[in-house]
Design a protein around this motif. Structure first.
Motif, short mmCIF file in Angstrom:
data_model
loop_
_atom_site.label_atom_id
_atom_site.label_comp_id
_atom_site.label_asym_id
_atom_site.label_seq_id
_atom_site.Cartn_x
_atom_site.Cartn_y
_atom_site.Cartn_z
N GLY A 164 8.52 -5.77 -0.49
CA GLY A 164 7.34 -5.98 -1.32
C GLY A 164 6.55 -4.71 -1.52
O GLY A 164 6.97 -3.61 -1.15
N ARG A 165 5.39 -4.87 -2.09
CA ARG A 165 4.51 -3.74 -2.38
C ARG A 165 3.76 -3.31 -1.11
O ARG A 165 3.24 -4.14 -0.39
N ASP A 166 3.74 -2.01 -0.88
CA ASP A 166 2.96 -1.47 0.23
C ASP A 166 1.52 -1.26 -0.23
O ASP A 166 1.29 -0.59 -1.25
N PHE A 213 -5.89 -7.25 -1.91
CA PHE A 213 -4.77 -8.19 -1.92
C PHE A 213 -3.96 -8.17 -0.62
O PHE A 213 -2.88 -8.76 -0.56
N ARG A 214 -4.47 -7.52 0.41
CA ARG A 214 -3.72 -7.43 1.65
C ARG A 214 -3.39 -8.81 2.22
O ARG A 214 -2.32 -9.02 2.81
N ALA A 215 -4.29 -9.77 2.03
CA ALA A 215 -4.05 -11.12 2.55
C ALA A 215 -2.87 -11.80 1.86
O ALA A 215 -2.27 -12.73 2.41
N HIS A 216 -2.55 -11.35 0.65
CA HIS A 216 -1.45 -11.95 -0.11
C HIS A 216 -0.13 -11.21 0.06
O HIS A 216 0.92 -11.74 -0.31
N MET A 217 -0.19 -9.99 0.59
CA MET A 217 1.02 -9.16 0.67
C MET A 217 1.14 -8.55 2.06
O MET A 217 0.50 -7.55 2.37
N PRO A 218 1.97 -9.14 2.91
CA PRO A 218 2.14 -8.61 4.26
C PRO A 218 2.88 -7.27 4.24
O PRO A 218 3.50 -6.90 3.24
N ASP A 219 2.83 -6.57 5.36
CA ASP A 219 3.54 -5.29 5.47
C ASP A 219 5.05 -5.51 5.40
O ASP A 219 5.57 -6.54 5.84
N ASN A 220 5.73 -4.52 4.86
CA ASN A 220 7.18 -4.55 4.88
C ASN A 220 7.70 -4.33 6.30
O ASN A 220 7.02 -3.74 7.15
N GLY A 227 0.51 -5.96 -8.56
CA GLY A 227 1.05 -7.32 -8.54
C GLY A 227 1.96 -7.57 -7.34
O GLY A 227 2.52 -6.64 -6.75
N ASN A 228 2.12 -8.83 -7.01
CA ASN A 228 2.88 -9.24 -5.83
C ASN A 228 4.38 -9.28 -6.13
O ASN A 228 5.07 -10.27 -5.90
N SER A 229 4.89 -8.17 -6.66
CA SER A 229 6.30 -8.09 -7.06
C SER A 229 7.19 -7.94 -5.83
O SER A 229 6.80 -7.33 -4.83
N VAL A 230 8.41 -8.46 -5.94
CA VAL A 230 9.34 -8.48 -4.81
C VAL A 230 10.72 -8.02 -5.27
O VAL A 230 11.23 -8.49 -6.29
#
Length: 315
Positions: free
Chosen positions: A105-107, A114-121, A170-173
């Protein structure tokens, strides 16, 4: 130059986006309206990077099961790291898909909204240069996707740069997919059951191995057959909602291989490009006929994503 299959799925060169932007946008847009899919050549993702990424993905999936499962993270709905074989299930289906995958995901920096929506890789220590390779591929997909969205905006007759802010952070994967060889009957299970993608657009590398099919308006399953190294692009549900159904999020699947290919694994790398988490997905002006209501109510990108992840048993 434009080539079409018998069913007229557009196959276009991304170079045309610079030399003939309106013609490129029109060919792409018409294909997305009718099929939800197009094929892109000359996309700017180097063959060296593609081959390096394929090598790293194959090295990871060849690891012993206990090693891979160390990267299966509880409570994240598969958002990062490894999702084992037999988990993901198409919406409405009972039989799970015959695949395993890894998500990048996005770092985001500390304190980002948006950190709450995107965890660390997470990164597998067992595969050298895995992180560098897939960070580079992620960034390259991001840039290529924005260029395609610019053409879509032109086709929709909105500001060409409209999507730049809509997909920023964006929350791209990026998904690395492995469909193992099949040595025995699979029953009702197939490599990927019929589904529509959740996101804005999907950019897919690795679809030259037969199996990917889309469902036409008249109910036929037809193959999507890019040449080696070409990108398959398809519309996701978020963009379908934004355009009030004008651009189609088409059902597609990956069928099991023919007997002469059953002993071969299948690998692919889709990039699911997403709107930013707080982006409100509602019908664009001009997409709703006079006197009618939008086909779908407004919803934020993150709310819609969570709703759909629950439906496919990843959350």
């Amino acid at each position: 130059m434009t080539i079409t299959t018998d069913d007229a799925i557009a196959s276009v060169s991304l170079n045309d986006a610079d030399t003939d932007p309106q013609g490129f946008a029109d060919k792409l847009g018409r294909s997305f309206e009718e099929y939800g899919f197009a094929i892109i050549a000359d996309h700017g993702i180097s063959q060296e990077l593609i081959e390096r990424a394929e090598e790293k993905a194959k090295a990871f999936f060849a690891l012993p099961e206990p090693a891979k499962k160390r990267y299966a993270l509880a409570g994240q709905g598969g958002a990062r790291g490894y999702t084992p074989f037999g988990i993901e299930t198409a919406k409405g289906a009972k039989a799970h898909d015959l695949k395993e995958f890894w998500h990048v995901g996005r770092d985001l920096p500390e304190g980002h909204r948006f950190r709450a929506h995107m965890p660390d890789n997470v990164w597998p220590a067992e595969v050298p240069s895995f992180r560098d390779t897939f960070s580079e591929l992620y960034a390259t997909f991001d840039r290529t996707g924005l260029k395609i969205l610019r053409a879509i905006a032109r086709y929709l007759k909105i500001d060409e740069d409209y999507f730049a802010d809509a997909v920023r952070d964006g929350n791209s994967v990026l998904r690395l997919l492995h469909y193992p060889p099949q040595s025995e009957p699979t029953g009702e299970h197939i490599r990927a059951g019929a589904h529509e993608d959740i996101n804005t657009i999907t950019l897919l590398l690795g679809a030259e191995e037969a199996g990917l099919e889309l469902l036409t308006r008249d109910g036929r399953w037809i193959p999507v057959s890019p040449k080696p190294g070409e990108l398959v692009i398809n519309i996701g549900d978020m963009l379908q909602r934004l355009t009030n159904g004008r651009l189609r999020s088409t059902s597609h699947r990956v069928v099991n291989p023919a007997p002469d290919r059953a002993s071969k694994a299948r690998y692919s790398m889709p990039f699911f490009l997403h709107f930013r988490s707080d982006y409100l997905i509602e019908a664009l002006p001009g997409t709703v006929p006079a006197g009618e209501q939008p086909k779908w109510p407004p919803i934020t990108a993150d709310d819609y994503l969570q709703e759909r992840l629950r439906e496919i048993k990843l959350a």
